[in-house]
Design a protein around this motif. Structure first.
Motif, mmCIF file in Angstrom:
data_model
loop_
_atom_site.group_PDB
_atom_site.id
_atom_site.type_symbol
_atom_site.label_atom_id
_atom_site.label_comp_id
_atom_site.label_asym_id
_atom_site.label_seq_id
_atom_site.Cartn_x
_atom_site.Cartn_y
_atom_site.Cartn_z
ATOM 1 N N LEU A 492 0.791 -1.037 -0.072
ATOM 2 C CA LEU A 492 -0.036 -0.127 -0.075
ATOM 3 C C LEU A 492 0.948 1.205 0.020
ATOM 4 C CD1 LEU A 492 -2.540 1.236 0.145
ATOM 5 C CD2 LEU A 492 -2.840 1.009 2.607
ATOM 6 N N ALA A 493 2.042 1.266 0.758
ATOM 7 C CA ALA A 493 2.751 2.487 0.678
ATOM 8 C C ALA A 493 3.313 2.573 -0.508
ATOM 9 C CB ALA A 493 3.964 2.118 1.683
ATOM 10 N N ARG A 494 3.786 1.836 -1.342
ATOM 11 C CA ARG A 494 4.332 1.894 -2.621
ATOM 12 C C ARG A 494 3.448 2.382 -3.659
ATOM 13 N NH1 ARG A 494 7.477 -2.584 -0.563
ATOM 14 N NH2 ARG A 494 5.933 -3.921 -1.318
ATOM 15 N N LEU A 495 2.249 1.761 -3.176
ATOM 16 C CA LEU A 495 0.969 2.175 -4.485
ATOM 17 C C LEU A 495 0.938 3.638 -4.142
ATOM 18 C CD1 LEU A 495 -0.547 1.166 -6.181
ATOM 19 C CD2 LEU A 495 -2.368 0.617 -4.782
ATOM 20 N N LEU A 496 0.880 4.271 -2.816
ATOM 21 C CA LEU A 496 0.567 5.554 -2.434
ATOM 22 C C LEU A 496 1.642 6.521 -3.175
ATOM 23 C CD1 LEU A 496 -0.725 4.968 1.136
ATOM 24 C CD2 LEU A 496 -2.049 5.997 -0.692
ATOM 25 N N GLU A 497 2.655 6.081 -2.920
ATOM 26 C CA GLU A 497 3.961 6.790 -3.306
ATOM 27 C C GLU A 497 4.000 7.025 -5.000
ATOM 28 O OE1 GLU A 497 7.733 5.613 -2.140
ATOM 29 O OE2 GLU A 497 7.698 5.968 -0.178
ATOM 30 N N SER A 498 3.639 5.685 -5.427
ATOM 31 C CA SER A 498 3.511 5.760 -7.248
ATOM 32 C C SER A 498 2.586 6.531 -7.919
ATOM 33 C CB SER A 498 3.548 4.377 -7.564
ATOM 34 O OG SER A 498 2.231 3.807 -7.470
ATOM 35 N N THR A 499 1.286 6.796 -6.719
ATOM 36 C CA THR A 499 0.447 7.487 -7.452
ATOM 37 C C THR A 499 0.426 9.217 -7.163
ATOM 38 O OG1 THR A 499 -0.805 7.021 -5.424
ATOM 39 C CG2 THR A 499 -1.353 5.732 -7.423
ATOM 40 N N GLY A 500 1.576 9.196 -6.059
ATOM 41 C CA GLY A 500 1.709 10.713 -5.789
ATOM 42 C C GLY A 500 0.751 11.224 -4.565
ATOM 43 N N ARG A 507 8.719 5.332 3.833
ATOM 44 C CA ARG A 507 9.612 5.968 5.056
ATOM 45 C C ARG A 507 8.402 6.139 6.334
ATOM 46 N NH1 ARG A 507 13.272 10.765 4.079
ATOM 47 N NH2 ARG A 507 14.343 8.859 2.844
ATOM 48 N N SER A 508 7.362 6.743 6.139
ATOM 49 C CA SER A 508 6.294 6.759 7.270
ATOM 50 C C SER A 508 5.841 5.371 7.798
ATOM 51 C CB SER A 508 5.419 7.616 6.307
ATOM 52 O OG SER A 508 3.930 7.519 7.410
ATOM 53 N N MET A 509 5.776 4.445 6.844
ATOM 54 C CA MET A 509 5.544 3.105 7.346
ATOM 55 C C MET A 509 6.683 2.724 8.364
ATOM 56 S SD MET A 509 5.055 -0.285 5.371
ATOM 57 C CE MET A 509 6.949 -0.431 5.078
ATOM 58 N N ASP A 510 7.602 2.787 7.917
ATOM 59 C CA ASP A 510 8.906 2.174 8.955
ATOM 60 C C ASP A 510 8.917 3.242 10.136
ATOM 61 O OD1 ASP A 510 9.529 0.637 7.022
ATOM 62 O OD2 ASP A 510 11.133 1.814 5.925
ATOM 63 N N ARG A 511 8.844 4.412 10.079
ATOM 64 C CA ARG A 511 8.907 5.144 11.218
ATOM 65 C C ARG A 511 7.787 4.814 12.249
ATOM 66 N NH1 ARG A 511 9.657 10.109 7.883
ATOM 67 N NH2 ARG A 511 7.699 10.400 7.915
ATOM 68 N N THR A 512 6.476 4.503 11.779
ATOM 69 C CA THR A 512 5.671 4.044 12.431
ATOM 70 C C THR A 512 5.645 2.740 13.208
ATOM 71 O OG1 THR A 512 3.817 5.075 11.323
ATOM 72 C CG2 THR A 512 3.086 3.312 12.627
ATOM 73 N N LEU A 513 6.382 1.860 12.639
ATOM 74 C CA LEU A 513 6.606 0.298 12.981
ATOM 75 C C LEU A 513 7.808 0.704 14.084
ATOM 76 C CD1 LEU A 513 6.051 -1.962 9.997
ATOM 77 C CD2 LEU A 513 4.407 -1.254 11.611
ATOM 78 N N ALA A 514 8.755 1.570 13.607
ATOM 79 C CA ALA A 514 10.070 1.550 14.524
ATOM 80 C C ALA A 514 9.647 2.415 15.924
ATOM 81 C CB ALA A 514 10.947 2.586 14.075
ATOM 82 N N ALA A 515 8.504 3.228 15.997
ATOM 83 C CA ALA A 515 8.057 3.926 16.981
ATOM 84 C C ALA A 515 7.442 2.853 17.834
ATOM 85 C CB ALA A 515 6.894 4.912 16.740
ATOM 86 N N VAL A 516 6.916 1.781 17.378
ATOM 87 C CA VAL A 516 6.107 0.598 18.157
ATOM 88 C C VAL A 516 7.184 -0.109 18.771
ATOM 89 C CG1 VAL A 516 4.796 -1.388 18.118
ATOM 90 C CG2 VAL A 516 3.995 0.481 16.821
ATOM 91 N N MET A 517 8.463 -0.410 18.353
ATOM 92 C CA MET A 517 9.314 -1.040 18.861
ATOM 93 C C MET A 517 10.199 -0.255 19.697
ATOM 94 S SD MET A 517 10.859 -3.477 15.763
ATOM 95 C CE MET A 517 10.523 -2.380 14.451
ATOM 96 N N ILE A 518 10.359 0.939 19.722
ATOM 97 C CA ILE A 518 10.831 1.974 20.710
ATOM 98 C C ILE A 518 10.058 1.867 21.953
ATOM 99 C CG2 ILE A 518 11.317 4.360 21.204
ATOM 100 C CD1 ILE A 518 13.797 2.970 19.510
ATOM 101 N N GLU A 519 8.786 2.188 21.857
ATOM 102 C CA GLU A 519 7.993 1.715 23.014
ATOM 103 C C GLU A 519 8.155 0.415 23.723
ATOM 104 O OE1 GLU A 519 3.784 2.535 22.090
ATOM 105 O OE2 GLU A 519 4.062 4.503 21.137
ATOM 106 N N ALA A 520 8.284 -0.562 23.017
ATOM 107 C CA ALA A 520 8.727 -1.837 23.612
ATOM 108 C C ALA A 520 9.972 -1.767 24.416
ATOM 109 C CB ALA A 520 8.485 -2.874 22.379
#
Length: 861
Positions: A492-500, A507-520
């Motif tokens: 979905l992230a790649r699709l959103l980027e390719s369509t503009g 990068r937003s996806m990675d930041r979101t998942l990284a934030a979850v792991m930082i909380e852990a």
């Protein structure tokens, strides 16, 4: 992969992985050698499937399958150009990089063995006795073949041999001679025998026959033909134009071929201009197959004809791919040579002359029109070339534009008899077999005036017509295999980027998942930090096990000589291996990279560290975060939430910007998005078919008849007759089984599996109250319980919100389920718009024939 695999391709990759894994286990357990056979018809994407397999075996799958830096591949063909084409395809579709990961074997590759972790491309001619550059010499310590055998002995199951077009050169000849590929995979006198071989072919039987006598176990992976047809990867029809009378047909059909190319070029350009975000530009190609031994003068005549018919077909826009690779000077000028593997990407070349099939395995999706000047005696070469043209240019069917889903070929030296033989061969069991429908003598089938809308002056109109209402009907595609939350979010992230719609979505996806792991990490920081610091000291005990002469002492009773500690963190390489395990365990490797960089105090947007030993401690912390019990579940929950929020925010726009890809993606999430049913302007049928359907079909040929490939059965004719008796009857539509133009209805099978029903007929009606559509679905075999489930799904379709127009009225008004209770009885129907009927269907204790149809049914024929 850089592309979204089709569902059948994903299934094939998983089955190949199982075959390779089982083969590796057999080798480790008992030194049993194995062969995995990947069988799929032309244009199914066999190379894509194999590439995805290699990528996962090399880099892991982000889940259970771990990366393997030693995994090595020897990709074997008999064609250097095919290897180059495969390399280009791998670079374009995967994370494999030219030179770094993909290596063409040449005379500069020397040493005693191959370097692990790469894909090596080899054409078998380099192992021939006459290939002196690859024999042992002063500059080459061992021959290339011995180099390969040494690699086999060193890497074992980490060295996979892939044989492309495996039906060639993989079995002994009649005199017992061993072709090079056969000799290579089976070793010399048992030495250097590949433990695992993957054979790729449209017709694998010769490959399987060849390995029977070698003692190899076999694992066969076959791609179903129906899945290829439904994928959109191949053209729907091959339209063959052959003369039935007349003379001087060669020049006439060449002109027709150019006219068709002009029409194709205009249609693709119009599609691109209509929606540049969805449809990439396509520059269709005209292929001209000429006779062997053609003179330069004759080539000049063809070039002059091309230029005369369209001035764009001149100069560098026209090239040749003859075996003779030099440019050709003719009267009109110079005809340049182009390598087959370069044709697809060289978009300024619009026409190519060739003699035989360009090359085994070659395909060119933008090849739209073919004219063959070969005679019917050269049928083999024509069949081979046709098989290279069936891939769709944009890897999807173009809904609403059937002309763009066709390949057209002109065969001036064929007739109806010889083209029928070509059709039989192409749809039979041969190396050139196709899944595409072959229409010989195509004829246009157009919508009747009553549907399109015609004024008294004969002008076509489409506002407030039946066709306008028909375009509101919704359909469901076949369900797709579900994918996990993290891979889906990435798509979905790649699709959103390719369509503009959302720049930097990945990068937003990675930041979101990284934030979850930082909380852990923050929640468990004290334990993790202590664990990492504690790992810096390793205690070592020295135990006396005896003198080595009279036996070993019991360790527990042995004399403890001393103890000591070894201080220090592991090396960067060792820490990296453990970190890779954590990335696989948590399923979000890129996000864990950000966790590492954040713990280290580095800018997460910067490149990874140059010195692998500089941040070992922070990497160990990130590793432990990725290995926290329950981390993957937490990340999956966060990924699912992010996916849902993005769909809610951008789903509506994605249905316009990238509809087909979005529908596929939602299907992978278990969500079926109904889409508008496509009504093509033109269908293609057989002009000389004597089998005609009853009157009233909404698509007809010039004589107002609708030809069918075989006679309809009494169930079908009885249903059609009943449809025509209802008030306001306009016409009927025979619903296809799958494809872009099919009405699909989702239902849950008797096993709970989600499937798609394609009802047989749609009736179209118009009266004083407006337009009505009624579905008719006769079932001869209704005793297995599946019919009940299908009709429940059809009833739910009628009542769904997507079946309502803006005024709140049903688009498809109702549906009739039809059976014949006994062989002697009349056809009986029940109305699925009746709530009482549906309630009875939902009660499995109520008998279908005697009670549901017995009490609520009515005779129709």
């Amino acid at each position: 992969m850089n592309i979204l695999l089709k569902p059948y391709q994903e299934t094939a990759v998983e089955r190949c992985l199982k075959g390779v894994s089982r083969s590796a286990e057999d080798w480790d357990d008992s030194k049993q050698t194995s062969a995995v056979s990947l069988a799929a018809f032309t244009s199914a994407g066999k190379t894509i499937i194999a590439t995805a397999l290699i990528e996962r075996l090399r880099f892991g799958d982000g889940a259970e399958l771990r990366a393997n830096t030693d995994f090595t591949v020897l990709w074997v063909t008999n064609s250097p150009s095919l290897n180059e084409q495969t390399t280009k395809k791998m670079v374009a579709t995967s994370r494999l990089k030219r030179d770094e990961d993909l290596v063409e074997i040449d005379e500069n590759l020397t040493g005693s063995a191959l370097t692990p972790g790469k894909v090596y491309f080899l054409n078998t001619q380099k192992l021939a006795k006459t290939a002196s550059k690859y024999q042992q010499s002063e500059s080459r310590p061992v021959s290339l073949e011995q180099m390969i055998r040494n690699t086999v002995n060193h890497l074992g199951t980490n060295f996979l041999m892939v044989i492309d077009e495996a039906h060639i050169g993989t079995r002994k000849d009649e005199r017992g001679g061993q072709p090079i590929a056969y000799r290579l995979m089976n070793g010399a006198n048992g030495a250097g025998m590949f433990p695992i071989v993957l054979g790729i072919s449209a017709t694998p039987q010769r490959f399987l026959d060849g390995i029977k006598g070698t003692g190899r176990a076999t694992h066969t992976v076959e791609v179903p033909v129906k899945d290829i047809r439904e994928s959109g990867l191949i053209k729907e029809r091959l339209l063959a134009h052959v003369p039935t009378d007349g003379e001087y047909v060669e020049s006439k059909l060449l002109r027709q071929a150019v006219d068709m190319w002009v029409a194709s070029d205009a249609a693709w350009e119009a599609l691109h201009q209509s929606d540049k975000q969805t449809y990439a530009a396509v520059k269709p190609l005209l292929l001209i197959q000429v006779e062997p031994g053609i003179s330069d003068g004759r080539i000049g005549e063809i070039l002059a004809d091309l230029r005369k018919h369209d001035e764009r077909l001149d100069g560098i826009a026209v090239a040749h791919s003859f075996g003779e690779k030099n440019d050709i000077t003719t009267g009109p000028g110079r005809l340049r040579h182009i390598a087959p593997e370069d044709i697809q990407e060289t978009s300024y070349v619009r026409a190519v002359l060739f003699k035989d099939a360009l090359t085994t395995g070659w395909d060119c999706p933008r090849a739209e029109v073919l004219i063959s000047l070969r005679t019917a005696n050269d049928m083999t070469y024509v069949k081979q070339m046709i098989g290279r043209m069936v891939r769709t240019p944009l890897a999807e069917k173009i809904e609403g534009h059937p002309f763009l889903n066709d390949v057209t070929m002109y065969l001036p030296h064929y007739n109806l008899e010889t083209i029928e033989q070509v059709r039989k061969d192409l749809q039979g069991d041969s190396d050139d077999s196709l899944t595409t429908e072959i229409v010989t003598r195509p004829v246009d089938l157009v919508l009747v005036d009553a549907v399109v809308g015609v004024t008294s002056e004969g002008v076509l109109v489409e506002d407030d017509t039946l066709l306008g209402r028909m375009r509101l009907i919704k359909t469901h595609k076949r369900p797709r295999r579900r994918r996990g939350p993290i891979p889906r979010l990435g798509e979905l992230a790649r699709l959103l980027e390719s369509t503009g719609l959302l720049p930097n979505a990945e990068r937003s996806m990675d930041r979101t998942l990284a934030a979850v792991m930082i909380e852990a990490y923050e929640a468990d920081k004290e334990r993790i930090d202590e664990l990492v610091l504690g790992s810096a000291a390793t205690k070592v005990a020295v135990v006396d096990l005896g003198d080595g002469l009279g036996g070993i002492k019991d360790v527990k009773a042995g004399d403890l000589v001393s103890e000591y500690s070894v201080e220090g963190f592991p090396s960067g390489a060792e820490a990296q291996r453990r970190f890779e395990e954590a990335k696989r365990a948590c399923g979000a490797g890129a996000a864990l990279e950000q966790v590492w960089q954040q713990v280290a105090g580095e800018d997460p947007t910067e490149a990874r560290f140059d010195d692998p030993d500089a941040h070992v401690e922070s990497q160990l912390i990130a590793t432990e975060v990725g290995l926290i019990e329950g981390t993957r579940d937490t990340i999956n929950t966060a990924a699912e939430a992010k996916f849902d929020s993005w769909v809610k925010a951008h789903g509506g726009k994605l249905q316009f910007a990238a509809k087909a890809a979005f529908v596929e993606l939602m299907a992978a999430a278990g969500v079926s998005i109904p889409v508008e049913l496509t009504w093509p302007a033109v269908l293609h049928g057989e002009r000389d078919s004597d089998t005609l359907a009853p009157d009233g079909h909404i698509y007809v040929r010039a004589d107002r008849q609708y030809p069918v490939p075989k006679p309809l059965n009494p169930w079908e004719t009885g249903t059609i007759a009943a449809m025509a008796t209802l008030p306001g009857f306009v016409g009927w539509w025979r619903n296809p089984t799958g494809g872009d133009n099919a009405l699909g209805v989702r239902y849950a099978s008797t096993t709970g599996e989600e499937r798609t029903l394609y009802p047989d007929f749609l009736g179209i009606y118009r009266d004083g109250e407006g337009v009505r559509f009624v579905v008719f679905d006769p079932h001869e075999d209704f005793f297995d319980g599946q019919s009940r489930k299908k009709w429940i799904g059809l009833a739910e379709y009628l009542r769904a919100e997507y079946n309502l127009d803006d005024a709140g009225n049903r688009i498809v008004d109702t549906a009739w389920a039809i059976i014949r209770p006994t062989p002697e009885a009349a056809l009986q129907a029940v109305d699925l718009g009746d709530d009482e009927v549906v309630a009875m269907l939902q009660d499995a204790n109520i008998d279908l024939a005697s009670q549901v149809f017995g009490s609520k049914g009515f005779a129709i024929a």
